[in-house]
Design an enzyme around this catalytic site. Structure first.
Site, short mmCIF file in Angstrom:
data_model
loop_
_atom_site.label_atom_id
_atom_site.label_comp_id
_atom_site.label_asym_id
_atom_site.label_seq_id
_atom_site.Cartn_x
_atom_site.Cartn_y
_atom_site.Cartn_z
N HIS A 165 0.84 -1.21 0.00
CA HIS A 165 0.00 0.00 0.00
C HIS A 165 0.87 1.25 0.00
O HIS A 165 0.60 2.21 -0.71
CB HIS A 165 -0.90 0.04 1.25
N LYS B 99 -15.78 -8.80 3.35
CA LYS B 99 -14.67 -9.38 2.60
C LYS B 99 -13.84 -10.36 3.41
O LYS B 99 -13.40 -11.38 2.93
CB LYS B 99 -13.79 -8.25 2.07
N ARG C 111 -1.79 -5.64 -8.69
CA ARG C 111 -0.71 -6.61 -8.48
C ARG C 111 -0.67 -7.60 -9.63
O ARG C 111 0.15 -7.51 -10.50
CB ARG C 111 -0.93 -7.35 -7.15
N SER D 299 -2.93 -7.78 2.60
CA SER D 299 -3.19 -7.71 4.05
C SER D 299 -3.63 -9.06 4.57
O SER D 299 -3.18 -9.50 5.63
CB SER D 299 -4.28 -6.68 4.35
P1 ADP Z 1 -9.81 -3.60 -0.65
O1 ADP Z 1 -10.58 -4.32 0.38
O2 ADP Z 1 -10.49 -2.37 -1.15
O3 ADP Z 1 -9.24 -4.44 -1.76
P2 ADP Z 1 -7.13 -3.42 0.36
O4 ADP Z 1 -6.70 -2.69 1.58
O5 ADP Z 1 -6.94 -4.89 0.34
O6 ADP Z 1 -8.62 -3.01 0.20
O7 ADP Z 1 -6.44 -2.81 -0.91
C1 ADP Z 1 -6.60 -1.46 -1.27
C2 ADP Z 1 -5.98 -1.22 -2.63
O8 ADP Z 1 -4.59 -1.45 -2.56
C3 ADP Z 1 -6.49 -2.12 -3.74
O9 ADP Z 1 -6.49 -1.39 -4.94
C4 ADP Z 1 -5.47 -3.21 -3.82
O10 ADP Z 1 -5.40 -3.78 -5.11
C5 ADP Z 1 -4.22 -2.42 -3.51
N1 ADP Z 1 -3.15 -3.24 -2.94
C6 ADP Z 1 -3.21 -4.13 -1.94
N2 ADP Z 1 -2.01 -4.72 -1.72
C7 ADP Z 1 -1.17 -4.18 -2.63
C8 ADP Z 1 0.20 -4.40 -2.96
N3 ADP Z 1 0.94 -5.30 -2.32
N4 ADP Z 1 0.72 -3.68 -3.96
C9 ADP Z 1 -0.06 -2.80 -4.62
N5 ADP Z 1 -1.33 -2.56 -4.39
C10 ADP Z 1 -1.90 -3.24 -3.40
#
Ligand code: ADP
Length: 164
Positions: free
Chosen positions: A18, A42, A92, A130
């Site tokens: 992130h 989720k 990703r 996460s």
């Molecule tokens: P959501 O529940 O909205 O997917 P996340 O917190 O899992 O929330 O992810 C938020 C955003 O960050 C999403 O666009 C996800 O694809 C992106 N994201 C999550 N992990 C990574 C990572 N390792 N590298 C790049 N983007 C990421």
């Protein structure tokens, strides 16, 4: 680019993946709002929205154009309320694409003036999520270097409490 961008997500917890996206976004847009959404459907929640916000506030304080907030309800409505015209999402793998494409088109249908912009993560973060970090940490695996140090410490403390 004089644009205000929203980077929405669950951030439960924020990972270095992130942060990679936030750093890239902060270099492109004049202001970035990292917006925490409770996402009860989720996956199981480890940290409360307040805890997630407090981690983000700490790790984002080095960027003067990054702000942390939270929202409930429709993302596009929140974005319009903030006067933002960009939604940022991180990409990703190809597997992210299908869901993200669907969501971006649905958001465009709801609010045609808002554009979704995808930023590609650094290769070293491409396998990070996460939920995977939480799963590995819960099983006693090493997640050092995958999340900010304050998150690592709190996560281990929380998992210890849960386990005892
Ligand atoms: P959501 O529940 O909205 O997917 P996340 O917190 O899992 O929330 O992810 C938020 C955003 O960050 C999403 O666009 C996800 O694809 C992106 N994201 C999550 N992990 C990574 C990572 N390792 N590298 C790049 N983007 C990421």
């Amino acid at each position: 680019m004089g644009a205000l961008a929203i980077y929405p997500g669950s951030f439960d917890p924020v990972t270095n993946g992130h942060l990679d996206i936030i750093e890239r976004a902060a270099g492109i847009f004049s202001k970035v709002i990292v917006a925490v959404a409770p996402n009860p459907l989720k996956r199981s929640e480890l940290f409360s929205v307040e805890e997630r916000i407090s981690f983000l506030n700490e790790v984002c304080s080095k960027w003067t154009n990054v702000e942390v907030d939270s929202f409930t309800g429709l993302l596009v409505e929140y974005a319009i309320g903030k006067g933002a015209n960009i939604i940022i999402r991180g990409l990703r793998f190809v597997s992210d694409f299908e869901f993200e494409f669907q969501m971006a088109l649905m958001n465009r249908r709801q609010a045609p003036s808002i554009e979704t912009v995808f930023l590609m993560t650094g290769a070293e973060h491409s396998y990070l999520s996460s939920s995977l970090v939480k799963e590995v940490a819960a099983l006693g695996g090493n997640v050092e270097g995958l999340v900010p140090d304050i998150v690592l410490k709190s996560m281990l403390k929380k998992l210890q409490k849960k386990g005892s």
